[in-house]
Motif scaffolding. Structure first.
Motif, PDB file in Angstrom:
ATOM      1  N   ARG A  96      -1.645   0.923  -6.029  1.00  0.00           N
ATOM      2  CA  ARG A  96      -0.239   1.037  -5.606  1.00  0.00           C
ATOM      3  C   ARG A  96      -0.156   1.946  -4.393  1.00  0.00           C
ATOM      4  NH1 ARG A  96       2.025   2.487 -10.110  1.00  0.00           N
ATOM      5  NH2 ARG A  96       2.852   0.432 -10.629  1.00  0.00           N
ATOM      6  N   ALA A  97       0.516   1.478  -3.361  1.00  0.00           N
ATOM      7  CA  ALA A  97       0.693   2.262  -2.138  1.00  0.00           C
ATOM      8  C   ALA A  97       2.011   3.019  -2.191  1.00  0.00           C
ATOM      9  CB  ALA A  97       0.666   1.351  -0.920  1.00  0.00           C
ATOM     10  N   GLY A  98       1.987   4.228  -1.666  1.00  0.00           N
ATOM     11  CA  GLY A  98       3.214   5.018  -1.628  1.00  0.00           C
ATOM     12  C   GLY A  98       4.212   4.512  -0.605  1.00  0.00           C
ATOM     13  N   HIS A  99       3.734   3.742   0.371  1.00  0.00           N
ATOM     14  CA  HIS A  99       4.607   3.201   1.414  1.00  0.00           C
ATOM     15  C   HIS A  99       4.240   1.738   1.641  1.00  0.00           C
ATOM     16  CE1 HIS A  99       4.331   7.546   2.097  1.00  0.00           C
ATOM     17  NE2 HIS A  99       5.585   7.473   2.504  1.00  0.00           N
ATOM     18  N   ALA A 100       5.225   0.930   1.956  1.00  0.00           N
ATOM     19  CA  ALA A 100       4.983  -0.489   2.186  1.00  0.00           C
ATOM     20  C   ALA A 100       4.027  -0.711   3.350  1.00  0.00           C
ATOM     21  CB  ALA A 100       6.311  -1.212   2.445  1.00  0.00           C
ATOM     22  N   ALA A 101       4.121   0.146   4.372  1.00  0.00           N
ATOM     23  CA  ALA A 101       3.240   0.001   5.536  1.00  0.00           C
ATOM     24  C   ALA A 101       1.780   0.226   5.140  1.00  0.00           C
ATOM     25  CB  ALA A 101       3.656   0.976   6.632  1.00  0.00           C
TER      26      ALA A 101
END
Length: 445
Positions: free
Chosen positions: A403-408
């Motif tokens: 899971r990424a903390g930011h979409a980018a």
């Protein structure tokens, strides 16, 4: 406390191997006290303790049987057999935390090494090859060591002359070299806390673990069940009765997981019993007729530990000597296959092993981060990715879900670094996990 029927009664203490002095060190991490925890108290004969009845308890023996047995065993067997105090066997991580499987195994080796020196308060050096096995990298070793340092155990048993429950920090310090990935000669240096050592020294009962069997255990639940069985199966009363909450804590089941007993049983207890029965010199059962119920709810269970007969014990030894490939199949088919059956299935692929526990997925990603740092994958990107878990795909393969903390971050990882991450994961898991999925914390991405 009932006496043990163990044949390995405390022998005379012999000379023990000395821990080597430290060479060039990295960073020494200081000891930080932790908060208290009420814990659960269990007598070693399986009954719950009435804490109001604490009279006439044995005074602290500063050199108990466990310390003497540990020193003699290390001198004779090295790490082939490991001695662990019964009080440590029945301990569990405090505050709902968990130790990963690599950390639990490493801790057993560390305790046994300290036992070779009668649990003296000193800095110990543990060779990496003892805990690393066939894994050639050093990344997971020091991650596991950090886990142990940051953990406290709720320990039960006699402490300073009284039946007690206490939360003890395990390590007072450890050394983590700055160049741990490249330098293979930098062994593990650590020091236990005074309280943890005193508990080991005063112990009168122990578990004698098989090093070769322990390293082959593949789940945290099975390892703890194996330790309990090795402490109990040769006792006059080898059964252990536990309420469900205590059982959950002893097996290190994640807090809040598997709340329904039926799910808890199928996902943890039953699987652990099958694996232990394949590798241990005893059989463990959880009889239905010994379960205590209130209506439809199971409140209490009994674990029975029985020594195997000679023929079955011999088959267990042979199983431990076999390659781990196909062990799960042999469990499901009830043992080794006849030659004709082997010939018929030789061309068929082995089924994948059980899905790793969540803590093992974390350890895998920690190792992958170290490797990816050497492949010019940006550090900020790696730090923004956290583990969701390992899951099976529709094609039957397995993937690590991040899971990424930011979409980018998720988009950059997917577009520019997915191939590199897949190669690293495949290398670390011998091809078992060769895919990765990136999720974003934002809904709809």
């Amino acid at each position: 406390m009932p006496p043990s029927r163990r044949k390995n009664a405390a022998p005379e203490q012999g000379p023990a191997a000395s821990a080597s002095p430290m060479g060039k060190m990295g960073t020494i991490v200081p000891y930080v006290p932790g908060a208290g925890d009420t814990g659960v108290v269990i007598e070693l004969d399986g009954s719950l303790v009435d804490e109001e009845k604490t009279d006439n308890l044995p005074a602290l023996d500063r050199m108990g049987h466990t310390a003497r047995v540990a020193a003699a065993t290390f001198e004779r067997d090295g790490y082939k057999h490991l001695i662990k105090a019964a009080e440590a066997v029945y301990s569990y991580p405090a505050n709902g935390s968990r130790l990963s499987l690599p950390a639990q195994k490493m801790l057993n080796f560390m305790i046994h090494l300290a036992g070779s020196q009668n649990f003296a308060n000193k800095l110990y050096r543990l060779p990496k090859k003892v805990v690393r096995g066939n894994h050639k990298g050093n990344e997971r070793i020091f991650d596991a060591l950090k886990e142990i340092y940051e953990s406290s155990l709720v320990v039960i048993g006699p402490f300073r002359g009284r039946r007690s429950r206490a939360e003890l920090r395990i390590l007072s310090s450890y050394v983590r070299p700055e160049d741990e990935v490249e330098i293979d000669s930098a062994d593990i240096h650590f020091q236990f806390t005074d309280a943890f050592l005193e508990l080991q020294r005063s112990s009168q009962l122990w578990a004698r673990l098989s090093g070769p069997a322990m390293v082959k255990v593949t789940s945290t639940y099975a390892l703890k069940l194996y330790e309990i069985g090795m402490q109990r199966y040769q006792m006059d009363h080898p059964s252990l009765t536990l309420d469900i909450e205590t059982l959950r804590k002893l097996l290190n089941v994640p807090e809040g997981a598997y709340k329904d007993f039926g799910i808890l049983r199928t996902r943890t207890i039953d699987r652990a019993m099958v694996e232990v029965n394949q590798l241990a010199p005893f059989r463990v059962e959880m009889p239905e007729d010994k379960m205590k119920r209130r209506g439809r709810k199971i409140e209490e269970v009994t674990l029975d530990f029985h020594a195997k007969e000679e023929e079955e014990a011999a088959e267990t030894f042979l199983e431990r000597e076999r390659n781990s490939a196909g062990r799960k199949t042999r469990r499901e088919t009830g043992g080794t296959k006849a030659p004709a059956a082997i010939a018929q299935t030789r061309s068929l692929p082995e089924p994948p092993p059980p899905l790793p526990d969540a803590d093992d997925a974390e350890a895998l990603w920690a190792a992958a981060r170290h490797a990816l740092g050497q492949k010019q994958v940006p550090g900020p990107l790696l730090r923004d990715l956290s583990v969701v878990g390992i899951e099976e795909t529709a094609r039957g393969s397995r993937r690590l879900v991040l899971r990424a903390g930011h979409a980018a971050t998720a988009e950059t990882a997917r577009r520019s670094h997915e191939a590199t991450i897949r190669v690293v994961l495949s290398s670390l898991t011998s091809g078992t996990i060769a895919e990765v999925e990136f999720q974003s914390t934002r809904i709809g991405r």
